[in-house]
Structures are given as C-alpha cells and as structure tokens.
Design a protein around this motif. Structure first.
Motif, PDB file in Angstrom:
ATOM      1  N   GLN A 109      15.633  11.800  22.351  1.00  0.00           N
ATOM      2  CA  GLN A 109      15.799  13.067  23.046  1.00  0.00           C
ATOM      3  C   GLN A 109      15.011  14.178  22.372  1.00  0.00           C
ATOM      4  OE1 GLN A 109      20.153  13.248  22.897  1.00  0.00           O
ATOM      5  NE2 GLN A 109      20.209  12.790  25.078  1.00  0.00           N
ATOM      6  N   GLY A 110      14.543  15.119  23.176  1.00  0.00           N
ATOM      7  CA  GLY A 110      13.892  16.302  22.659  1.00  0.00           C
ATOM      8  C   GLY A 110      14.896  17.421  22.433  1.00  0.00           C
ATOM      9  N   TRP A 111      14.398  18.581  22.011  1.00  0.00           N
ATOM     10  CA  TRP A 111      15.275  19.697  21.658  1.00  0.00           C
ATOM     11  C   TRP A 111      16.143  20.124  22.832  1.00  0.00           C
ATOM     12  CZ3 TRP A 111      17.474  21.868  17.788  1.00  0.00           C
ATOM     13  CH2 TRP A 111      17.968  23.176  17.868  1.00  0.00           C
ATOM     14  N   MET A 112      15.548  20.197  24.042  1.00  0.00           N
ATOM     15  CA  MET A 112      16.280  20.656  25.216  1.00  0.00           C
ATOM     16  C   MET A 112      16.401  19.569  26.280  1.00  0.00           C
ATOM     17  SD  MET A 112      17.206  23.758  24.549  1.00  0.00           S
ATOM     18  CE  MET A 112      17.602  24.444  26.159  1.00  0.00           C
ATOM     19  N   THR A 113      16.219  18.313  25.889  1.00  0.00           N
ATOM     20  CA  THR A 113      16.262  17.225  26.861  1.00  0.00           C
ATOM     21  C   THR A 113      17.699  16.962  27.310  1.00  0.00           C
ATOM     22  OG1 THR A 113      14.369  16.193  25.792  1.00  0.00           O
ATOM     23  CG2 THR A 113      15.652  14.819  27.293  1.00  0.00           C
ATOM     24  N   PRO A 114      17.970  16.977  28.602  1.00  0.00           N
ATOM     25  CA  PRO A 114      19.333  16.704  29.072  1.00  0.00           C
ATOM     26  C   PRO A 114      19.673  15.222  28.961  1.00  0.00           C
ATOM     27  CG  PRO A 114      17.864  16.995  30.938  1.00  0.00           C
ATOM     28  CD  PRO A 114      17.052  17.303  29.712  1.00  0.00           C
ATOM     29  N   TRP A 115      20.943  14.927  28.987  1.00  0.00           N
ATOM     30  CA  TRP A 115      21.436  13.548  28.970  1.00  0.00           C
ATOM     31  C   TRP A 115      20.968  12.860  30.256  1.00  0.00           C
ATOM     32  CZ3 TRP A 115      23.628  10.788  25.190  1.00  0.00           C
ATOM     33  CH2 TRP A 115      24.320   9.625  25.504  1.00  0.00           C
ATOM     34  N   SER A 116      20.283  11.739  30.117  1.00  0.00           N
ATOM     35  CA  SER A 116      19.651  11.084  31.266  1.00  0.00           C
ATOM     36  C   SER A 116      20.421   9.842  31.696  1.00  0.00           C
ATOM     37  CB  SER A 116      18.218  10.681  30.906  1.00  0.00           C
ATOM     38  OG  SER A 116      18.231   9.641  29.936  1.00  0.00           O
ATOM     39  N   GLU A 117      20.005   9.281  32.825  1.00  0.00           N
ATOM     40  CA  GLU A 117      20.596   8.020  33.287  1.00  0.00           C
ATOM     41  C   GLU A 117      20.323   6.907  32.280  1.00  0.00           C
ATOM     42  OE1 GLU A 117      19.357   7.020  37.179  1.00  0.00           O
ATOM     43  OE2 GLU A 117      20.194   8.805  38.127  1.00  0.00           O
ATOM     44  N   GLY A 118      19.140   6.923  31.676  1.00  0.00           N
ATOM     45  CA  GLY A 118      18.821   5.922  30.657  1.00  0.00           C
ATOM     46  C   GLY A 118      19.723   6.043  29.447  1.00  0.00           C
ATOM     47  N   ASP A 119      20.000   7.290  29.042  1.00  0.00           N
ATOM     48  CA  ASP A 119      20.934   7.503  27.933  1.00  0.00           C
ATOM     49  C   ASP A 119      22.318   6.951  28.275  1.00  0.00           C
ATOM     50  OD1 ASP A 119      19.096   8.878  26.273  1.00  0.00           O
ATOM     51  OD2 ASP A 119      19.471  10.748  27.337  1.00  0.00           O
ATOM     52  N   GLN A 120      22.760   7.194  29.501  1.00  0.00           N
ATOM     53  CA  GLN A 120      24.080   6.729  29.908  1.00  0.00           C
ATOM     54  C   GLN A 120      24.145   5.209  29.947  1.00  0.00           C
ATOM     55  OE1 GLN A 120      26.731   8.884  30.339  1.00  0.00           O
ATOM     56  NE2 GLN A 120      27.913   6.960  30.308  1.00  0.00           N
ATOM     57  N   ARG A 121      23.070   4.572  30.424  1.00  0.00           N
ATOM     58  CA  ARG A 121      23.051   3.098  30.452  1.00  0.00           C
ATOM     59  C   ARG A 121      23.127   2.533  29.038  1.00  0.00           C
ATOM     60  NH1 ARG A 121      19.202   3.855  34.652  1.00  0.00           N
ATOM     61  NH2 ARG A 121      17.499   3.650  33.145  1.00  0.00           N
ATOM     62  N   ALA A 122      22.369   3.137  28.131  1.00  0.00           N
ATOM     63  CA  ALA A 122      22.399   2.673  26.744  1.00  0.00           C
ATOM     64  C   ALA A 122      23.771   2.890  26.132  1.00  0.00           C
ATOM     65  CB  ALA A 122      21.328   3.408  25.935  1.00  0.00           C
ATOM     66  N   PHE A 123      24.369   4.030  26.416  1.00  0.00           N
ATOM     67  CA  PHE A 123      25.718   4.345  25.929  1.00  0.00           C
ATOM     68  C   PHE A 123      26.724   3.322  26.450  1.00  0.00           C
ATOM     69  CE2 PHE A 123      29.844   6.319  26.603  1.00  0.00           C
ATOM     70  CZ  PHE A 123      30.112   6.949  25.397  1.00  0.00           C
ATOM     71  N   ASP A 124      26.700   3.067  27.758  1.00  0.00           N
ATOM     72  CA  ASP A 124      27.662   2.131  28.364  1.00  0.00           C
ATOM     73  C   ASP A 124      27.490   0.723  27.801  1.00  0.00           C
ATOM     74  OD1 ASP A 124      28.630   4.201  29.911  1.00  0.00           O
ATOM     75  OD2 ASP A 124      27.460   3.671  31.691  1.00  0.00           O
ATOM     76  N   HIS A 125      26.239   0.305  27.627  1.00  0.00           N
ATOM     77  CA  HIS A 125      25.977  -1.036  27.089  1.00  0.00           C
ATOM     78  C   HIS A 125      26.517  -1.148  25.660  1.00  0.00           C
ATOM     79  CE1 HIS A 125      23.973  -4.715  25.902  1.00  0.00           C
ATOM     80  NE2 HIS A 125      23.402  -4.070  24.899  1.00  0.00           N
ATOM     81  N   ALA A 126      26.274  -0.123  24.841  1.00  0.00           N
ATOM     82  CA  ALA A 126      26.717  -0.171  23.452  1.00  0.00           C
ATOM     83  C   ALA A 126      28.235  -0.191  23.347  1.00  0.00           C
ATOM     84  CB  ALA A 126      26.150   1.030  22.695  1.00  0.00           C
TER      85      ALA A 126
END
Length: 266
Positions: A109-126
């Motif tokens: 993620q960057g400084w102002m990057t919002p939480w993305s669908e990819g982030d959520q998929r990685a979160f759910d998988h973990a």
C-alpha cells in the motif's frame, strides 16, 4: 505460480558484537520448496534465519535476493518479496487480530492507498488459512500463546510474499495446531512460495521439509533432502543421542525410533 524469486547466502559470517555465532555459511533456498534448519540449541539456526531476512547484517559475505545484495535494496521492495515471522513478537496493547493481519498488507500500500479488493482477498485467505476468523475482534493480549502464534502467522500469510521465513512457527502450539501449521506451510509451498523455517523437532522437519540444513556450532555440517542426509550418525553428531532409522512407507521420510541417550556411569 512459477517461482522467480531466489534467496541465498554466500559465505556469510554472523556475529553478536565480538562473538562470532556462525561462520562462512553458504546456502541457497530451493524455490517453491520447504527448507528446515535444524540443530541443537545455540548452534546458530535463528541467527542464520535473521541473516537471510536482513535483520542481522553479516560481518562478511553477502545475502542475495534475486542476485542482488539484500542490504542495498529498498526496505519496501524487500518487504514485498520476503516475510519474516520471528521467534518472539510484540504488538501495541489493545491491537486486535484483525488489525494485525491487516498490517501484513502494508508493503503493498501507498501513503494514501485505500483498502482494495485484492487486500481483502489476501486478508480473507490469511484468516482462513490460519484459522483465526473467530478471533478477528479479540485483542492479542487476551489470547493464549497458541492463538497469538496463529494470528502472527496469518499476518505473514497476508503479506503475500514469495519468500517466507519462520522461526519456530509451532513453538507455542498444541499437537493439533502444530500439524495444521505444518500442513499450511506445505500448502503455501505447493502454491509456489519458498519457505525456510527453524524447527526444533527433527521428526517434524523430516516429515514436512523438502530440504534440510543441519547446523552445529555455527557451521553447516549437512544439507540436502531429509531422506538423503538424515542418519543415525547425523542424529548422534547433532544431539548426542543414538537411534534407529526407518522410512515412512507412505511418504518415504525418515522416522527415528528407539531414540536413547547413553549416560556414562561414574
């Protein structure tokens, strides 16, 4: 997934102040395989892992990430390629499991990057992989040792790096969760992740690792597939115990039986 990221040490020496802990070590992690680092207490296993992870700078030699000196690469670039789960972890008071796992996405993620669908998929998988879904809203300081360990593993999985380094990942877990973690590690390797882990239990290392690095007194004394290098002589040299050796008929991995320690009579 085709592995493209490599991690290797070329003749590194690691010291704590003026005390040399490991000397002239060269090792290359086989891509998309599980490597177990084994040996007696104090032999330099964790020090080697920290050296590979850029936590411990070598006094000589080089650690290479994709052929480049890891200490010359930007921190965020390394964090996108390599995740480390150390033996001891600390977190701010009140931090929840969900907060911790989300932190694993920070390198992407960057400084102002919002939480993305990819982030959520990685979160759910973990969360699913480490079986911590029911703990998402629990503060870490309210969990058992085993629950905390699984939360930290979930954070490392969420980081989605091709290289994963684990220092005694099952040390606080009961037998059932030990097996779950080792099977998760095997699953991640099957997906193309390269894993190195420090393991105290030689039997588990034989069962779950593709490659083994055996250390004693700061040097590597054997390296290769467990079925090729593990022998009664190696067990005697590493741990000072005698044993007999058979092979698991289902997996071919070495099994130690009749393990015994000879006590000299005075």
């Amino acid at each position: 997934m085709i592995p493209t990221d490599t991690l290797a040490a070329e003749r590194i020496t690691l010291a704590h102040r003026h005390l040399t802990v490991a000397k002239d070590l060269s090792v290359q992690l086989p891509p998309a395989k599980v490597t177990a680092i084994v040996g007696p207490n104090g032999c330099g296993k964790s020090t080697l892992l920290n050296g590979l992870a850029r936590i411990h700078a070598p006094s000589s030699g080089t650690v290479l990430l994709n052929g480049k000196d890891i200490h010359r690469l930007p921190t965020k670039e390394v964090a996108r390629k390599l995740a480390l789960l150390p033996q001891e972890n600390t977190a701010p008071e009140g931090l929840t499991v969900g907060d911790l796992v989300r932190f694993g996405r920070q390198p992407h993620q960057g400084w102002m990057t919002p939480w993305s669908e990819g982030d959520q998929r990685a979160f759910d998988h973990a969360v699913t992989a480490a079986d911590v879904g029911y703990l998402i809203n629990r503060p870490l300081d309210t969990l058992s040792g085993g629950q905390r360990q699984r939360a930290w593993i979930a954070m490392a999985v969420a980081q989605e790096t091709p290289l994963l380094l684990l220092d005694e990942p099952t040390s606080a877990l009961d037998l059932g969760h030990q097996i779950e973690v080792f099977e998760l590690i095997r699953h991640l390797s099957g997906q193309g992740k390269t894993v190195a882990m420090v393991v105290h239990d030689l039997a588990s290392a034989c069962r779950y690792a593709d490659h083994m690095v055996a250390m004693k007194q700061g040097v590597i004394i054997e390296e290769g597939a467990p079925a090729q290098i593990v022998s009664p002589a190696l067990v005697q040299e590493l741990y000072g115990v005698s044993c007999d050796l058979i092979h698991d008929p289902a997996t071919g991995s070495p099994l130690l039986i009749n393990v015994r320690r000879h006590i000299q009579k005075r």
